[in-house]
Scaffold this motif. Structure first.
Motif, mmCIF file in Angstrom:
data_model
loop_
_atom_site.group_PDB
_atom_site.id
_atom_site.type_symbol
_atom_site.label_atom_id
_atom_site.label_comp_id
_atom_site.label_asym_id
_atom_site.label_seq_id
_atom_site.Cartn_x
_atom_site.Cartn_y
_atom_site.Cartn_z
ATOM 1 N N ALA A 169 1.652 -1.752 0.458
ATOM 2 C CA ALA A 169 0.201 0.169 -0.168
ATOM 3 C C ALA A 169 0.541 0.981 -0.011
ATOM 4 C CB ALA A 169 -0.957 0.243 1.052
ATOM 5 N N HIS A 170 2.287 1.049 0.937
ATOM 6 C CA HIS A 170 2.864 2.112 0.595
ATOM 7 C C HIS A 170 3.565 2.641 -0.769
ATOM 8 C CE1 HIS A 170 4.170 5.283 3.266
ATOM 9 N NE2 HIS A 170 5.388 5.353 2.845
ATOM 10 N N LEU A 171 4.116 1.862 -1.559
ATOM 11 C CA LEU A 171 4.584 1.978 -2.422
ATOM 12 C C LEU A 171 3.871 2.551 -3.374
ATOM 13 C CD1 LEU A 171 6.567 -1.587 -3.385
ATOM 14 C CD2 LEU A 171 7.545 1.206 -2.585
ATOM 15 N N GLY A 218 -2.496 6.740 1.953
ATOM 16 C CA GLY A 218 -1.301 7.044 3.078
ATOM 17 C C GLY A 218 -1.483 7.099 4.051
ATOM 18 N N PHE A 219 -2.739 7.422 4.842
ATOM 19 C CA PHE A 219 -3.016 7.228 6.052
ATOM 20 C C PHE A 219 -2.712 5.986 6.543
ATOM 21 C CE2 PHE A 219 -6.860 6.403 8.825
ATOM 22 C CZ PHE A 219 -5.652 6.890 10.102
ATOM 23 N N PHE A 220 -3.566 5.285 5.674
ATOM 24 C CA PHE A 220 -4.296 3.956 5.700
ATOM 25 C C PHE A 220 -2.916 2.717 5.900
ATOM 26 C CE2 PHE A 220 -7.720 5.014 4.340
ATOM 27 C CZ PHE A 220 -9.107 4.812 5.518
ATOM 28 N N SER A 221 -1.532 2.892 5.145
ATOM 29 C CA SER A 221 -0.629 2.454 4.604
ATOM 30 C C SER A 221 0.244 2.633 6.324
ATOM 31 C CB SER A 221 -0.362 2.848 3.564
ATOM 32 O OG SER A 221 0.899 4.172 3.955
ATOM 33 N N VAL A 260 -4.870 16.559 -11.423
ATOM 34 C CA VAL A 260 -6.354 17.209 -10.177
ATOM 35 C C VAL A 260 -6.860 15.288 -10.249
ATOM 36 C CG1 VAL A 260 -8.039 17.652 -10.257
ATOM 37 C CG2 VAL A 260 -6.519 18.716 -10.082
ATOM 38 N N ALA A 261 -7.151 14.952 -11.932
ATOM 39 C CA ALA A 261 -7.200 13.204 -11.683
ATOM 40 C C ALA A 261 -6.436 12.416 -10.908
ATOM 41 C CB ALA A 261 -7.753 13.212 -12.931
ATOM 42 N N MET A 262 -4.845 12.487 -11.406
ATOM 43 C CA MET A 262 -4.048 11.613 -10.522
ATOM 44 C C MET A 262 -4.491 12.041 -8.932
ATOM 45 S SD MET A 262 -0.574 11.061 -12.654
ATOM 46 C CE MET A 262 -0.099 10.665 -11.508
ATOM 47 N N SER A 263 -4.143 13.054 -8.403
ATOM 48 C CA SER A 263 -4.489 13.331 -6.990
ATOM 49 C C SER A 263 -6.413 12.593 -6.875
ATOM 50 C CB SER A 263 -4.293 14.654 -6.575
ATOM 51 O OG SER A 263 -5.328 15.388 -7.299
ATOM 52 N N ALA A 264 -6.283 12.724 -7.535
ATOM 53 C CA ALA A 264 -8.130 12.439 -6.863
ATOM 54 C C ALA A 264 -7.816 10.155 -6.320
ATOM 55 C CB ALA A 264 -9.332 12.622 -7.769
ATOM 56 N N SER A 265 -7.480 9.936 -7.338
ATOM 57 C CA SER A 265 -6.972 8.573 -7.315
ATOM 58 C C SER A 265 -6.601 8.363 -6.632
ATOM 59 C CB SER A 265 -6.384 8.608 -8.926
ATOM 60 O OG SER A 265 -4.689 8.515 -7.996
ATOM 61 N N LEU A 266 -5.682 8.836 -5.636
ATOM 62 C CA LEU A 266 -4.951 8.843 -4.254
ATOM 63 C C LEU A 266 -6.843 9.226 -3.521
ATOM 64 C CD1 LEU A 266 -2.180 11.457 -3.907
ATOM 65 C CD2 LEU A 266 -2.486 8.470 -3.914
ATOM 66 N N LEU A 267 -7.124 10.080 -3.476
ATOM 67 C CA LEU A 267 -8.477 9.662 -2.236
ATOM 68 C C LEU A 267 -9.329 8.675 -2.636
ATOM 69 C CD1 LEU A 267 -8.622 12.098 -0.837
ATOM 70 C CD2 LEU A 267 -11.062 12.899 -2.338
ATOM 71 N N LEU A 302 -8.874 5.196 -3.988
ATOM 72 C CA LEU A 302 -7.918 4.859 -3.364
ATOM 73 C C LEU A 302 -7.821 4.354 -1.744
ATOM 74 C CD1 LEU A 302 -4.641 3.755 -5.255
ATOM 75 C CD2 LEU A 302 -6.581 2.342 -5.111
ATOM 76 N N GLY A 303 -7.746 5.165 -1.217
ATOM 77 C CA GLY A 303 -8.004 5.574 0.199
ATOM 78 C C GLY A 303 -8.529 4.811 0.485
ATOM 79 N N LEU A 304 -10.130 5.496 -0.143
ATOM 80 C CA LEU A 304 -11.597 5.132 0.389
ATOM 81 C C LEU A 304 -11.424 3.940 0.388
ATOM 82 C CD1 LEU A 304 -13.946 8.616 -0.865
ATOM 83 C CD2 LEU A 304 -13.379 7.875 1.335
ATOM 84 N N VAL A 305 -11.400 3.482 -0.828
ATOM 85 C CA VAL A 305 -11.233 2.057 -0.865
ATOM 86 C C VAL A 305 -10.550 0.917 0.345
ATOM 87 C CG1 VAL A 305 -11.054 0.023 -2.491
ATOM 88 C CG2 VAL A 305 -12.393 1.906 -3.515
ATOM 89 N N LEU A 306 -9.966 1.557 0.153
ATOM 90 C CA LEU A 306 -8.774 1.052 1.142
ATOM 91 C C LEU A 306 -9.321 1.072 3.161
ATOM 92 C CD1 LEU A 306 -6.220 -0.269 1.655
ATOM 93 C CD2 LEU A 306 -5.223 0.844 2.141
ATOM 94 N N GLY A 307 -9.309 1.967 2.898
ATOM 95 C CA GLY A 307 -11.055 2.249 4.602
ATOM 96 C C GLY A 307 -11.988 1.411 4.313
ATOM 97 N N LEU A 308 -12.268 1.663 3.669
ATOM 98 C CA LEU A 308 -14.028 0.545 3.501
ATOM 99 C C LEU A 308 -13.520 -0.484 3.904
ATOM 100 C CD1 LEU A 308 -16.377 2.596 0.919
ATOM 101 C CD2 LEU A 308 -15.889 2.224 3.690
ATOM 102 N N SER A 309 -12.752 -1.561 2.695
ATOM 103 C CA SER A 309 -12.124 -2.437 2.177
ATOM 104 C C SER A 309 -10.524 -3.009 2.304
ATOM 105 C CB SER A 309 -12.755 -3.767 1.413
ATOM 106 O OG SER A 309 -12.450 -2.526 -0.216
ATOM 107 N N PRO A 310 -10.329 -3.152 3.888
ATOM 108 C CA PRO A 310 -9.010 -3.100 3.893
ATOM 109 C C PRO A 310 -8.629 -4.483 3.565
ATOM 110 C CG PRO A 310 -9.911 -2.872 6.261
ATOM 111 C CD PRO A 310 -10.832 -3.616 5.191
ATOM 112 N N GLY A 311 -9.268 -5.063 2.961
ATOM 113 C CA GLY A 311 -8.294 -6.398 2.155
ATOM 114 C C GLY A 311 -7.940 -6.026 0.191
ATOM 115 N N VAL A 312 -7.946 -5.335 0.468
ATOM 116 C CA VAL A 312 -7.371 -4.995 -1.136
ATOM 117 C C VAL A 312 -6.420 -5.452 -1.660
ATOM 118 C CG1 VAL A 312 -7.507 -3.139 -3.125
ATOM 119 C CG2 VAL A 312 -9.057 -2.579 -1.236
#
Lengths: 525, 261, 167, 126, 90, 86, 137
Positions: A350-352, A410-413, A474-481, A483-493
């Protein structure tokens, strides 16, 4: 169906990309737009292929093997994609697509961009080849493809003395490091008489009693991997080389090339010389050493960041720091097993991912501001956020991600990393993670403040401008958001990639190789 | 004098250490047996008893280089190509002189005449090394490297302007090099594409038919052994390597006009 | 014209190719033909000035005579002479650079003479002056510094044969 | 019969080559001047290299144990010896000219230097 | 025939010559001397390659002598050019 | 008579000579001479490659290390500077 | 005795390769001049290649039958004895193929470094790395 498509694409996409690289100078001299179009074609093809391949691996749940020439693997070369290198490949494919698209905007800073695009496609080939290959010698060749394009690109702005000097330092020591990897391969072939990674993992088990050759091989090969990943004693080239490269290339180097080093370390220490293998007791020692080195480079990068005034240099030190963190998580295998190990490896992956996307975005956004300011000095960039608001937003979001703010990936990682260290019974390391985050937050505040929130006194008021690049950023940085939501909702990604480095994952890796070998038949299958 | 002494010390150390090692039984004498993988390669490189598990090339090094491990070699040529492209990128924007060659430039007329006579002979020898790569030692790279003597010697003996004057420009060499490399790339995926068209299973870098994939390059044309893709690879690699060396030497050796910075 | 000039070069390349391959199988003949055509086209304007010379059998006959005489008589004489000088304890040398004129037209004849001189031990061509038609030869045992005398000692036979072969 | 003749001639030439190389090696080390060494070098390149390579070609023609590639060996040997025959004098000439032109080596024991009298160091003797 | 034994007897002589040439190639006070030594060394090795090819009864090993002869000629030429002109291309 | 010993002796002599050449290339201050020493080293290495029965490698290695690299290094030296400073 | 001598000679070869490796690494890191570093990089690569080939060698099956290059000379053949004889004498071809690749790669890196050295001199007027570091500040 999907698997068959992925299988065929996996075999053919890199030779085709290489052909594109060969053809670029031919067509590029005739038409001015041709080089970019060709590079874009290659990048799109790569992105689609990596997506299909990862989808097939993730859906099928077992690694995908492509034997070249129809030879059963230890005789011929194979590509083997499990979830771990699959997800890194996916990341690489899409980030390099964004970088290639961004290069069109950057073209105005360059003369004769034809060579630039050729080398960029070469970089693409090198990255994907390093990730997907299942053969240790092929890894050597691909590292060289990657390195030589990286050297060429770092020296691309040859009018600047610093660029040429940085490239010479990078290339000279890099050549020594890759030579040492060749020595490691000689040791490996001499002792295990095979070069295939899965076969090495299998054969190595019979040599558990005499771990010395494996130790030699690993220590020689770790030199080049840590060199590519810019881990502490081998980090000296990065703060010079990354800022001097053309901006999109800085993004590729900082975002993607350093991943290769971490990937190869993980591949060598978990898959090849992993569980109950030839390395034996030394494996713990090597991992511990890597952990300490990762720790050192995380701290060093964070503290060095504080004193930088050059934005690209600041970002380069941030790369050292974050790769150190990822390596710390990745080398936890000596102390942890089971759940904690999976947690740590998930954190590494996740961090990578988080670091790659945000660092690429940051470099590309810094390119926009450098173009506006005409300088790399942070003070000269004051107030430019008002001129390019979208880029400023993208930059801020990416910085927040790197610092580990909450809805971002980045928070979740970092959270996973923290948990993994606590579970492994090493609270010191958890403290190091927090310390590094805190220190680097101080470092990040400076660019955020001077670009997004401050004015330049007496500067003429210019109306905000929006170009296509800003939207991309902006699109790239939005993808971070996202991904963060996905990872936050289902940590198994990200747990599937991590699982493929555990003992079970390594068994699957070897089994896929054995199945291919059996299915291809022949008297020696 | 200091050098002689330290050399003597060095040689004595080597001899003495090895004497010690050999006496203590720590020898590095190679084994008489081969590794499993090596025996596989030696047994299958030309083996009519295994018609769908062989390369049909008596030269097993070339067979490994271009068939068993063809992927390595494709990217190895890519490395060389990218190095020269990086060199071109470093040399962009540099004004190079372009004069008419005179009798004065270069070395003495005797050397010039000798070079003129031996040029075609060297090229013929190099072509022979390159085109017999699947039968005898040699191959594309070896032939190309031998052929590279010709442009080097011509540049040095006459001058780089002489080559330009005879029509060997860096642009043409780049074109030839790209063409050769594209040939290599297309050869590597040719059977894969044919398999796609015919609906038969086939692999990238496939050469001779395997048990599961019946497509095969022609390896025997009227009694002449061609070893399938190996011949084509050698041909294209010969072109690519010789033109690549020529290109590198032309851009390095052509004298530059005054630099700007 | 270019094609006519290409033929001798192609022939040279073809012969070299076949001799080097050491076989006259169909494969070698075909590839040799292709290679020689390409090489001929490449070197047509470089190597040959007057192609008709190559095809006269008389010149070949003289070339053969030249080679036989050169390898058996001249070389042996000079080798033994210099070997004696090397091995004798006092090393009797009497060296110097002398002027040796030559009287041939084409570059090839000149090169043949110069190479013959250099290939016999005891004499090395140091410098050549095409305008005045002289070689400057370093001679291990200077018998005479007078050009005509020196020529008699060094290069007269070579020039006699080279003229027959190349001019 | 003719095959044995070929082999013995070839072996004789190889032995001659060994002898010539020894003489040339001694000469190269005994002579005290670059130009004189060139003469010794000629022995090493003609009798020491061209003749034995051609001799090896003759051996290959006559020696049947070499197998199916012996004609290849013979042809390659002849081509090699021919190339050395042409190239080695050109190389020596180029070196000599460069050495003389740039005054790297003086013509040391010297009787006469027609090209550049200032480079002639008289006397010396052996 | 006694070819192998004959060659085994001759090869040491060639090796002695190699050592003599090497001495000159390493010592030679001027650069032309060095190059002359390398030249002779490589001609010596070319012969050794071919002769050992007969010794091993491997005729194909002879190809290795060709690049030796050719590239050493090239070394001569470009050292000569370097000494004469200092600029390689003109 | 054991013929293999002769070949191994040739190899040992060649490798010792290569050590000498490498050492001199290391300490020599005149870079042109250092390049020539490295050419000598590569000639001996090619003899070793030959003795280890790899004619293919000799064919690649000789042009590369004995021909092309000295040429390129000489070009670089002729464009830049000849002597290494103290 | 013969066996001991053979072992001794192989040890000499092996050790001299190690000495070369050490010398080249020393030159790479302690000699300041760029061209000297390049020369030593070349020696380093060659020595490593030599190690690979050393590894792939096989001893003579008997003192009178040499090992042979991995190239089949008699083809097409009637019976398998040719192949058996070939496999019993030929050396390992895989290290040779690897070294072939490595030599070309080393050459490519070197070509690039030489181009780079040219540019370095244009900027700094020297190739002494200490000097360059000082000029860069």
């Amino acid at each position: 169906m999907l698997r068959e498509l992925a299988f065929n694409l996996l075999g053919v996409f890199l030779p085709v990309t290489a052909i594109v690289a060969f053809a670029t100078p031919l067509l590029g001299k005739a038409r001015r737009r041709a080089p970019w179009a060709l590079a874009m074609f290659a990048a799109l093809f790569v992105a689609v292929t990596t997506t299909v391949v990862y989808a097939a691996v993730a859906v099928g749940g077992r690694p995908l093997v492509y034997p070249f020439g129809g030879w059963p693997p230890p005789i011929g070369i194979m590509y083997e994609v499990d979830a771990f290198n699959g997800v890194l490949g996916l990341l690489t494919g899409w980030v390099i697509l964004a970088i290639t698209a961004y290069s069109k905007w950057y073209e105005k800073e360059m003369d004769e961009p034809v060579w630039y695009y050729t080398l960029l496609v070469g970089l693409m080939v090198g990255l994907l080849g390093c990730l997907y290959t299942g053969d240790a010698f092929n890894l050597f060749v691909m590292i060289e493809v990657l390195s030589i394009s990286a050297y060429g690109l770092v020296a691309y702005h040859k009018q600047r003395p610093e660029a040429v000097e940085a490239a010479s330092k990078y290339a000279l020591i890099g050549a020594v490091a890759t030579n040492m990897y060749f020595l490691a391969l000689v040791v490996i072939y001499g002792n295990y008489s095979t070069l295939n990674m899965a076969d090495l993992a299998l054969v190595g088990r019979a040599y558990a009693a005499s771990p010395l050759p494996a130790l030699l091989a690993v220590s020689f090969s770790l030199w080049v991997f840590t060199y590519k990943a810019a881990v502490f004693p081998n980090h000296f080239w990065l703060p010079d080389a990354h800022p001097e490269a053309p901006t999109p290339v800085s993004a590729a180097l900082s975002g993607l090339v350093v991943n290769i080093g971490v990937y190869a370390v993980a591949r060598f220490l978990y898959t090849i010389f992993g569980y109950n293998n030839a390395l034996g007791l030394y494996r713990g020692a090597v991992l511990l050493a890597l952990l300490l080195l990762g720790c050192a480079s995380a701290l060093l990068g964070a503290f060095m960041m504080l004193v930088q005034r050059d934005i690209k240099r600041l970002l380069a030190y941030s790369t050292i720091s974050h790769i150190g963190l990822a390596l710390m998580a990745g080398s936890l295998g000596f102390a942890a097993a089971g759940g904690a190990l999976v947690l740590a490896l998930t954190a590494m992956v996740a961090h990578l991912v988080s670091h790659s996307i945000s660092k690429a975005t940051l470099f590309m956004a810094s390119g926009v501001f450098i173009h506006e300011a005409g300088s790399r000095d942070l003070d000269a960039m004051r107030g430019l956020g008002r001129v390019r608001p979208l880029s400023a937003i993208a930059m801020t979001l990416s910085f927040l991600n790197l610092a580990g703010f909450i809805p971002f990936v980045g928070f979740f990682s970092k959270l996973l990393m923290y948990q993994a260290f606590l579970d492994a019974g090493l609270p010191v390391l958890a403290f190091v993670v927090i310390l590094v985050s805190a220190v680097s937050l101080l470092g990040y505040m400076k660019p955020i403040y001077s670009i997004a929130f401050s004015f330049k006194k007496g500067a003429p008021v210019t109306s905000p401008r929006v170009e296509l690049v800003d939207v991309l950023l902006v699109a790239m940085s939005a993808s971070l958001l996202v991904l963060g939501l996905v990872l936050g909702l289902s940590p198994g990604v990200f747990s599937q990639p991590a699982l493929s480095l555990t003992q079970q994952g390594v068994e699957d890796y070897i089994r896929a190789y054995l199945e291919t070998r059996k299915s291809l038949g022949g008297p020696y299958g | 004098m200091k050098r002689v002494v330290s050399l003597a010390v060095l040689v004595t150390i080597v001899l003495g250490m090895s004497l010690l090692l050999a006496l203590s039984g720590q020898s590095f004498y190679p084994s008489e047996n081969l590794r499993w993988l090596a025996i596989v390669y030696l047994n299958t490189t030309y083996n009519p008893y295994l018609p769908d598990f062989t390369v049909r090339s008596p030269e097993s090094v070339t067979a490994i280089v271009w068939d068993y491990r063809g992927l390595d070699t494709l990217y190895e040529t890519t490395v060389f190509y990218l190095a020269i492209i990086a060199g071109l990128a470093l040399g962009r924007g540099v004004k190079r002189l372009n004069q008419k060659p005179t009798d004065e430039s270069g070395l003495s007329p005797i050397v010039k005449t000798v070079t003129k006579i031996t040029g075609p002979m060297i090229l013929a020898v190099a072509a022979s090394i390159g085109l017999h790569g699947h039968l005898t030692p040699g191959g594309g790279f070896q032939g190309g490297a031998t052929a590279a003597v010709v442009p080097v010697v011509f540049i040095v003996v006459f001058s780089s302007f002489y080559l330009l004057w005879k029509g060997v420009s860096s642009q043409r060499m780049l074109t030839l090099r790209s063409a050769g490399l594209i040939g290599i790339g297309l050869t590597s995926i040719s059977l894969f594409l044919a398999g796609l068209l015919l609906g038969l299973p086939s692999y990238v870098f496939q050469n001779i038919a395997k048990a599961g994939s019946p497509l095969s390059m022609p390896y025997d044309v009227h009694g002449a052994l061609l070893s399938g893709t190996l011949w084509w690879f050698n041909l294209f690699e010969f072109l690519a390597v010789s033109s690549g060396f020529t290109l590198a030497f032309i851009i390095l050796m052509t004298p530059e006009a005054e630099e700007k910075w | 014209m270019r094609a006519a000039r290409a033929i001798p070069v192609a022939l040279l390349a073809f012969v070299t190719y076949i001799v080097f391959s050491g076989s006259t199988s169909g494969y070698d003949l075909v590839t040799g033909l292709l290679v020689s055509v390409v090489v001929g086209a490449l070197f047509a304007n470089v190597t040959i000035e007057r192609p008709s010379k190559l095809l006269s059998p008389k010149r070949w006959y003289w070339a053969l005579r030249y080679a036989l005489r050169y390898f058996i008589v001249d070389e042996t004489k000079c080798h033994i002479d210099v070997a004696k000088r090397i091995l004798s304890p006092r090393m009797p040398v009497n060296p110097g650079i002398v002027v040796v004129p030559f009287d041939v037209e084409s570059d090839y004849a000149m090169t043949a003479i110069a190479n013959s001189i250099t290939n016999t031990p005891g004499t090395v061509v140091v410098e050549v002056d095409k305008k005045n038609k002289v070689f400057y030869v370093h001679w291990i045992d200077v018998a005479s510094i007078e050009p005509r005398e020196a020529k008699k000692g060094i290069s007269e036979t070579f020039e006699y044969y080279s003229k027959k072969v190349f001019d | 019969m003719i095959e044995e003749l070929l082999v013995y001639t070839g072996l004789g030439l190889i032995a001659l080559g060994a002898f010539a190389q020894l003489v040339s090696g001694i000469g190269v080390n005994r002579f005290r001047n670059f130009y004189l060494r060139l003469h010794a070098a000629t022995i090493g390149s003609i009798w020491g290299c061209v003749y034995p390579i051609a001799g090896a070609g003759l051996v290959a023609l006559g020696y049947k144990e070499l197998g199916p590639y012996s004609t290849f060996m013979a042809g390659a040997a002849f081509v090699t010896s021919f190339l050395v025959l042409i190239l080695s004098p050109a190389g020596s000439h180029a070196l000599a000219r460069a050495a003389h032109k740039t005054r790297q080596a003086l013509v040391e024991p010297c009787v006469h230097d027609a090209l550049d009298p200032s480079m002639c160091v008289r006397g010396g003797g052996s | 025939m006694f070819v192998q034994e004959f060659i085994a007897a001759v090869v040491p002589l060639y090796l002695v010559a190699t050592a003599l040439y090497l001495y000159r190639a390493l010592k030679g006070p001027t650069i032309p001397d060095h190059v002359l030594g390398v030249d002779l060394l490589s001609y010596n090795l070319a012969v050794l390659f071919i002769v050992l090819g007969i010794f091993f009864k491997e005729p194909i090993l002879i190809v290795t002598a060709i690049p030796l002869a050719l590239w050493i000629y090239a070394l001569d030429i470009y050292v000569a050019k370097y000494l004469e002109r200092r600029v390689m291309g003109a | 008579m054991s013929l293999d010993l002769l070949i191994y002796a040739v190899g040992a002599v060649a490798s010792l000579m290569s050590v000498v050449a490498v050492y001199l290339a290391l300490v020599e201050r005149d870079l042109v001479k250092a390049v020539i020493y490295s050419a000598i080293q590569s000639v001996f290495y090619s003899l070793l490659f030959y003795l280890f029965m790899s004619p293919d490698i000799v064919l690649v290695y000789l042009p590369v290390a004995g021909g092309v690299l000295p040429a390129l290094l000489l070009v670089l030296i002729s464009k830049t500077e000849r002597f290494e400073r103290e | 005795m013969v066996g001991f001598l053979a072992e001794y000679m192989f040890t000499v070869i092996y050790l001299s390769l190690f000495v070369n490796l050490g010398l080249s690494l020393f030159g790479l890191f302690y000699k300041p001049h760029y061209v000297k570093k390049l020369i030593m990089l070349g020696v380093l690569g060659d020595t490593l290649n030599m190690f690979a080939i050393f590894l792939g060698y096989r001893a003579w099956p008997s003192p009178t039958t040499p090992s042979r290059p991995p190239i089949l000379l008699t083809y097409p053949f009637e019976n398998a004895s040719v192949l058996v004889e070939f496999t019993s004498r030929a050396v390992d071809p895989l290290p040779q193929a690897l070294v072939l690749t490595a030599v070309v790669i080393g050459l490519a890196v070197m070509v690039f470094l030489i181009f780079l050295g040219d540019n370095l001199f244009k900027h700094y007027g020297t190739l002494d790395m200490r000097e360059i570091r000082r000029l860069r500040g």
